[in-house]
Motif scaffolding. Sequence first.
Motif, PDB file in Angstrom:
ATOM      1  N   ILE A   1      15.409 -43.189 -43.609  1.00 44.32           N
ATOM      2  CA  ILE A   1      15.947 -42.021 -43.318  1.00 44.32           C
ATOM      3  C   ILE A   1      14.428 -41.199 -42.687  1.00 44.32           C
ATOM      4  O   ILE A   1      13.416 -41.338 -43.102  1.00 44.32           O
ATOM      5  CB  ILE A   1      16.670 -41.334 -44.299  1.00 44.32           C
ATOM      6  CG1 ILE A   1      15.594 -40.788 -45.535  1.00 44.32           C
ATOM      7  CG2 ILE A   1      17.793 -41.715 -44.554  1.00 44.32           C
ATOM      8  CD1 ILE A   1      16.519 -39.883 -46.333  1.00 44.32           C
ATOM      9  N   HIS A   2      14.887 -40.388 -41.696  1.00 48.50           N
ATOM     10  CA  HIS A   2      13.911 -39.403 -40.929  1.00 48.50           C
ATOM     11  C   HIS A   2      14.019 -38.074 -41.388  1.00 48.50           C
ATOM     12  O   HIS A   2      13.679 -37.090 -41.024  1.00 48.50           O
ATOM     13  CB  HIS A   2      13.883 -39.712 -39.581  1.00 48.50           C
ATOM     14  CG  HIS A   2      12.959 -40.894 -39.145  1.00 48.50           C
ATOM     15  ND1 HIS A   2      13.760 -41.964 -38.876  1.00 48.50           N
ATOM     16  CD2 HIS A   2      11.890 -41.202 -38.861  1.00 48.50           C
ATOM     17  CE1 HIS A   2      12.885 -43.093 -38.604  1.00 48.50           C
ATOM     18  NE2 HIS A   2      11.712 -42.687 -38.456  1.00 48.50           N
TER      19      HIS A   2
ATOM     20  N   ARG B   1       4.310 -47.981 -46.352  1.00 48.92           N
ATOM     21  CA  ARG B   1       4.863 -49.275 -45.865  1.00 48.92           C
ATOM     22  C   ARG B   1       4.520 -49.477 -44.554  1.00 48.92           C
ATOM     23  O   ARG B   1       4.863 -48.692 -43.606  1.00 48.92           O
ATOM     24  CB  ARG B   1       6.332 -49.418 -46.169  1.00 48.92           C
ATOM     25  CG  ARG B   1       6.525 -49.656 -47.789  1.00 48.92           C
ATOM     26  CD  ARG B   1       7.968 -50.531 -47.810  1.00 48.92           C
ATOM     27  NE  ARG B   1       8.233 -50.970 -48.984  1.00 48.92           N
ATOM     28  CZ  ARG B   1       9.177 -50.404 -49.799  1.00 48.92           C
ATOM     29  NH1 ARG B   1       9.785 -49.423 -49.418  1.00 48.92           N
ATOM     30  NH2 ARG B   1       9.281 -51.035 -51.010  1.00 48.92           N
TER      31      ARG B   1
ATOM     32  N   ALA C   1       6.621 -43.303 -47.107  1.00 51.69           N
ATOM     33  CA  ALA C   1       6.597 -43.366 -45.667  1.00 51.69           C
ATOM     34  C   ALA C   1       6.604 -44.941 -45.283  1.00 51.69           C
ATOM     35  O   ALA C   1       5.634 -45.592 -45.870  1.00 51.69           O
ATOM     36  CB  ALA C   1       5.415 -42.728 -45.035  1.00 51.69           C
ATOM     37  N   HIS C   2       7.233 -45.134 -44.242  1.00 54.92           N
ATOM     38  CA  HIS C   2       7.490 -46.643 -43.865  1.00 54.92           C
ATOM     39  C   HIS C   2       7.620 -46.611 -42.348  1.00 54.92           C
ATOM     40  O   HIS C   2       8.433 -45.991 -41.601  1.00 54.92           O
ATOM     41  CB  HIS C   2       8.962 -47.068 -44.249  1.00 54.92           C
ATOM     42  CG  HIS C   2       9.037 -48.315 -44.233  1.00 54.92           C
ATOM     43  ND1 HIS C   2       9.908 -49.281 -45.157  1.00 54.92           N
ATOM     44  CD2 HIS C   2       8.814 -49.686 -43.263  1.00 54.92           C
ATOM     45  CE1 HIS C   2      10.035 -50.402 -44.855  1.00 54.92           C
ATOM     46  NE2 HIS C   2       9.289 -50.570 -43.547  1.00 54.92           N
ATOM     47  N   GLU C   3       6.590 -47.144 -41.759  1.00 53.22           N
ATOM     48  CA  GLU C   3       6.535 -47.432 -40.429  1.00 53.22           C
ATOM     49  C   GLU C   3       7.876 -47.732 -39.562  1.00 53.22           C
ATOM     50  O   GLU C   3       7.998 -48.943 -39.950  1.00 53.22           O
ATOM     51  CB  GLU C   3       5.324 -48.387 -39.884  1.00 53.22           C
ATOM     52  CG  GLU C   3       4.850 -48.283 -38.468  1.00 53.22           C
ATOM     53  CD  GLU C   3       3.745 -49.346 -38.005  1.00 53.22           C
ATOM     54  OE1 GLU C   3       3.172 -49.737 -39.043  1.00 53.22           O
ATOM     55  OE2 GLU C   3       3.634 -49.668 -36.948  1.00 53.22           O
ATOM     56  N   GLY C   4       8.178 -46.941 -38.942  1.00 51.79           N
ATOM     57  CA  GLY C   4       9.585 -47.260 -38.123  1.00 51.79           C
ATOM     58  C   GLY C   4      10.546 -47.099 -38.959  1.00 51.79           C
ATOM     59  O   GLY C   4      11.901 -47.048 -37.998  1.00 51.79           O
ATOM     60  N   GLU C   5      10.768 -46.459 -40.196  1.00 48.11           N
ATOM     61  CA  GLU C   5      12.164 -46.395 -40.969  1.00 48.11           C
ATOM     62  C   GLU C   5      11.929 -45.271 -41.299  1.00 48.11           C
ATOM     63  O   GLU C   5      13.014 -44.597 -41.952  1.00 48.11           O
ATOM     64  CB  GLU C   5      11.769 -47.114 -42.175  1.00 48.11           C
ATOM     65  CG  GLU C   5      12.170 -48.720 -41.518  1.00 48.11           C
ATOM     66  CD  GLU C   5      13.829 -49.179 -41.027  1.00 48.11           C
ATOM     67  OE1 GLU C   5      14.715 -48.175 -41.541  1.00 48.11           O
ATOM     68  OE2 GLU C   5      13.990 -49.975 -40.532  1.00 48.11           O
ATOM     69  N   GLY C   6      11.048 -44.293 -41.153  1.00 45.25           N
ATOM     70  CA  GLY C   6      10.740 -42.973 -41.813  1.00 45.25           C
ATOM     71  C   GLY C   6      10.429 -42.839 -43.264  1.00 45.25           C
ATOM     72  O   GLY C   6       9.517 -43.126 -43.433  1.00 45.25           O
ATOM     73  N   VAL C   7      11.424 -43.037 -44.258  1.00 45.07           N
ATOM     74  CA  VAL C   7      10.916 -42.856 -45.640  1.00 45.07           C
ATOM     75  C   VAL C   7      12.015 -44.341 -45.908  1.00 45.07           C
ATOM     76  O   VAL C   7      13.115 -44.139 -45.744  1.00 45.07           O
ATOM     77  CB  VAL C   7      10.975 -42.011 -46.300  1.00 45.07           C
ATOM     78  CG1 VAL C   7       9.830 -40.980 -46.110  1.00 45.07           C
ATOM     79  CG2 VAL C   7      12.235 -41.227 -46.611  1.00 45.07           C
TER      80      VAL C   7
END
Lengths: 248, 248
Positions: free
Chosen positions: A65-66, A107, A138-144
């Motif tokens: 989610i962002h 991530r 925080a996950h690149e491209g996914e928000g968290v």
Amino acid sequence: MTTVLKLGGSVITAKDDLETVDDEGMETVLDAVGAFEGDLVVVHGGGSFGHHHAAEHGVSSTSGIHDAAGAVAVHGAMKRLNDEVVTRLHERGVGAVPVHPLSAASRAADGALALPTAQVGTMLGEGFTPVLHGDVVAHEGEGVTVVSGDDLVIALARSLDATRVGLCSAVPGVLDVDGEVVTRIDRFDDVARAVGGSDATDVTGGMAAKVRKLLALDTPAHVFDASSVGEFLDGGEPGTRIEHESES
Amino acid sequence: MTTVLKLGGSVITAKDDLETVDDEGMETVLDAVGAFEGDLVVVHGGGSFGHHHAAEHGVSSTSGIHDAAGAVAVHGAMKRLNDEVVTRLHERGVGAVPVHPLSAASRAADGALALPTAQVGTMLGEGFTPVLHGDVVAHEGEGVTVVSGDDLVIALARSLDATRVGLCSAVPGVLDVDGEVVTRIDRFDDVARAVGGSDATDVTGGMAAKVRKLLALDTPAHVFDASSVGEFLDGGEPGTRIEHESES
């Protein structure tokens, strides 16, 4: 000589009551931790503090989610549980200090977890007991996305070159199809039939995912329940020992 | 194009009242942050949340403690202030997420600060606004010591290759001996006489330490007060511009 100990969310919280500690489970495992002398990193799961908020905000370990407020809702609940664990460890004379994964880890786009551990190593060197927890990161491209306590255990065991890994769960070990504890697993095939079905029962992966991850570690891991934390920390081998076959 | 903005503890808290937010100062600076569009990292100081607890437990940036409960007392107070900042930023539509330095950073025996920033970079890439704060961090040989917001700003500006650095303080800039704002500093000698006396007035270093650290950065820095946060974020040059002379 570093030990990594995971306290399952289902052990230290009342899993069906929102943000409620399971006093008996919590006290049992923390008493055992309080009696231990040595370098120890504690990781705890979310139980009724984390999973409810994660589900409500639609965030899992793969689907992000962002929404910052949603991320902070999950994170804040986990910090409240972490504060309980840290405070109760202080009452037992353990120099516990919190380490919140959102503040440290991230991530990559492929989901690979990066967890810097210089801070954890320095804490251990100064005599502190770092206490981490399942969280959002925080996950690149996914928000968290959600990072589970199990994933943190794996990352910590590798980075800190841990000598022992223990996972305290609601069950006394990995169970076979008859409900008996499997004392030793060195290949996934040994238990595939027994644990295969639990993959989808937990937002952060069930016993099958746990066994696969632990088999990939060079450090032997033990899965046991709350009554055996002391035995494990004393050097015993309660529950199920999981260690991949040596390549020879 | 990353901007690092420090919000001084004396701007957002009532410095003489224990754990009390200065509503007017806080709202003024957060309104300006809310109007900004771009990659922004916020760092805030401790004010009446951090300094009191640090003094009570006898911990400074150079002299540490091994008392985990003391460390958590300082850290917990800073997290309460951080939670205020993060929540008020959400109210302004800013995707603020907390980053607690104790969880991420550490100091070597010589005091050198190591602050991994992959998590901050990933947050920025996902559209979040990381919010850090002065804190205690594990310090080899010292237990934990205080890390100031200013030290975090320096570390972040370097690691993230920031294009602009702003420090919002209680005064409208670096003041000369007549109390006038110095508009530009490119050598410490320019202001040594005016700022030299403030070195000992703050647990985390006064204006002299601030100027020295900012002069060591490759990024130009600006020191201004709460009324000028918007002007700074809009690309203006309020208060004092601090940038070392280029080597030519």
